[in-house]
Design an enzyme around this catalytic site. Structure first.
Site, PDB file in Angstrom:
ATOM      1  N   ASP A  31       0.825  -1.219   0.000  1.00 44.15           N
ATOM      2  CA  ASP A  31       0.000   0.000   0.000  1.00 44.15           C
ATOM      3  C   ASP A  31       0.857   1.265   0.000  1.00 44.15           C
ATOM      4  O   ASP A  31       0.661   2.165  -0.815  1.00 44.15           O
ATOM      5  CB  ASP A  31      -1.000  -0.012   1.166  1.00 44.15           C
ATOM      6  CG  ASP A  31      -0.366  -0.236   2.530  1.00 44.15           C
ATOM      7  OD1 ASP A  31       0.848  -0.578   2.597  1.00 44.15           O
ATOM      8  OD2 ASP A  31      -1.071  -0.085   3.538  1.00 44.15           O
ATOM      9  N   ASP A  89      -8.337  -0.301   4.831  1.00 43.39           N
ATOM     10  CA  ASP A  89      -9.302  -0.871   5.770  1.00 43.39           C
ATOM     11  C   ASP A  89     -10.673  -0.215   5.631  1.00 43.39           C
ATOM     12  O   ASP A  89     -11.702  -0.885   5.546  1.00 43.39           O
ATOM     13  CB  ASP A  89      -8.797  -0.724   7.210  1.00 43.39           C
ATOM     14  CG  ASP A  89      -7.500  -1.468   7.430  1.00 43.39           C
ATOM     15  OD1 ASP A  89      -7.116  -2.271   6.566  1.00 43.39           O
ATOM     16  OD2 ASP A  89      -6.864  -1.235   8.479  1.00 43.39           O
TER      17      ASP A  89
END
Length: 382
Positions: free
Chosen positions: A35, A170
């Site tokens: 990420d 998330d």
């Protein structure tokens, strides 16, 4: 999730009925430590949620009851009203981040609870943020705020009110989750695509080591710096490079003599992992779960030997999975503890889980926790 207990508690506390909302925790099938390198992640929402009963109360105050903590917090909606209780800061932060974006939030009453295991790397905090972001958007803003912004509201809540400088994955998974699908998210461009995940004849199970080694935060920073140094060296030859995910493997070889061996092997893992996410997506479109599983094992090897973020307990469970011919297994999350995620044929499931509990307990003094997960919907009104 037993929502009846939330509804009943709301009625007891506030003398009326609330509207029920929920959002999910998440797993990440593959794409670890990619990420912050501008690469792909591949999460999905799971069938474990944070649920809340909510109703406007006609005031400028929020009365929030945490069912799991058996605590009430009351706070206003201005910056100086930030509550003392840590759990209440998540609710307060979502309210404030909506207001900062020009959205409307008025006083409301709420009772919330969750069945997402805390500390297992399943993003219970993102689920909490997404539940309230979705609910307040529905109740006060006629759903005018789009899902991307709802995810960013959750992320900003972590940054500005909870002290966690997290990425977007998330909250994105909690907001965009769809039953039977995983989401390939490009962390550089935020482009995303759904891929089918319906592994008939297989089960997805997490084995939680229940350990967390103290190396995690400092080691994370060191690895990030390694990747940034390698990307900077490559950029001298290839100006189009912004992140390690932009790099071809041969470009890393070109600068091998200019960077440390440690920076080289860290970067080797990341570049390989970015490609593995793409390969898993191709395999899923063919319903080829054997290839998916083998790529999961490759990721674990890379995280353990090249990126060095595994630990003895996780490696033990991964080797045991190989021994039991589990289709795929790897450490999930940042590493140094937490869970392995395992793709297991249904006929092998019982024996594998039973033996994992027995052997892990014999070696480490406690059984791993077992969480079966099903890919499910994200934020929603119930």
């Amino acid at each position: 999730m037993e929502t009846q207990k939330i509804a009943e508690k709301f009625r007891t506390l506030f003398g009326t009925d609330g509207i029920l909302y929920a959002s999910a925790g998440r797993i990440n099938l593959i794409g670890e430590h990619t990420d912050y390198n501008g690469g792909y992640v591949f999460p999905g929402a799971i069938d474990k949620v944070v649920a809340a009963a909510i109703k406007p109360n006609g005031t400028n105050k929020v009365r929030a009851y945490s069912f799991d903590n058996q605590e009430m917090a009351e706070f206003g909606l201005n910056e100086e009203d930030k509550p003392e209780r840590h759990w209440a800061c998540y609710v307060f932060g979502v309210c404030r981040e909506i207001q900062k974006r020009g959205g409307k939030v008025e006083g409301f009453d709420t009772v919330f609870s969750g069945d997402i295991p805390i500390g297992a790397g399943l993003s219970s905090s993102a689920a909490l943020e997404s539940t309230f972001a979705f609910a307040l958007n529905d109740l006060f803003n006629d759903n005018a705020i789009d899902k991307f912004e709802l995810a960013k509201i959750g992320q900003s809540t972590e940054h500005n009110y909870c002290g966690v400088n997290c990425g977007i994955m998330d909250q994105f998974a909690s907001c965009f989750g769809k039953a039977g699908s995983l989401i390939r998210l490009n962390c550089k461009t935020l482009e995303y695509q759904y891929f089918p995940f319906d592994p008939k004849g297989y089960k997805l199970v997490l084995l939680d080591t229940c350990v967390k080694h103290s190396l995690a935060s400092s080691a994370y920073n060191f690895r990030r710096q390694s990747c940034e140094r390698a990307a900077a060296a490559i950029k001298k030859n290839h100006p189009e490079v912004d992140f390690l995910s932009d790099c071809k493997r041969v470009w890393l070889d070109e600068v091998r003599s200019e960077i440390s061996e440690e920076d080289f092997i860290r970067s080797e893992y990341v570049i390989g992992e970015v490609q593995r996410v793409l390969d898993v997506c191709d395999a899923l479109e063919r319903s080829d779960y054997e290839t998916v599983g083998e790529l999961m094992y490759q990721t674990h090897f890379g995280l353990s030997r090249l990126y060095e973020v595994s630990c003895e307990e996780l490696d033990f469970l991964n080797k045991l999975a190989r021994k039991h011919e589990v289709t795929g297994s790897r450490v999930m999350g940042g590493g140094f503890g937490g869970c392995t995620i395992n793709l297991v044929k249904e006929e092998l499931y019982d024996e594998f889980v039973s033996d994992a509990k027995k052997q892990f307990a014999a070696k480490y003094g406690h059984e791993p926790k077992v969480y079966d997960v099903v890919i499910s919907d994200g934020a929603r009104r119930l």
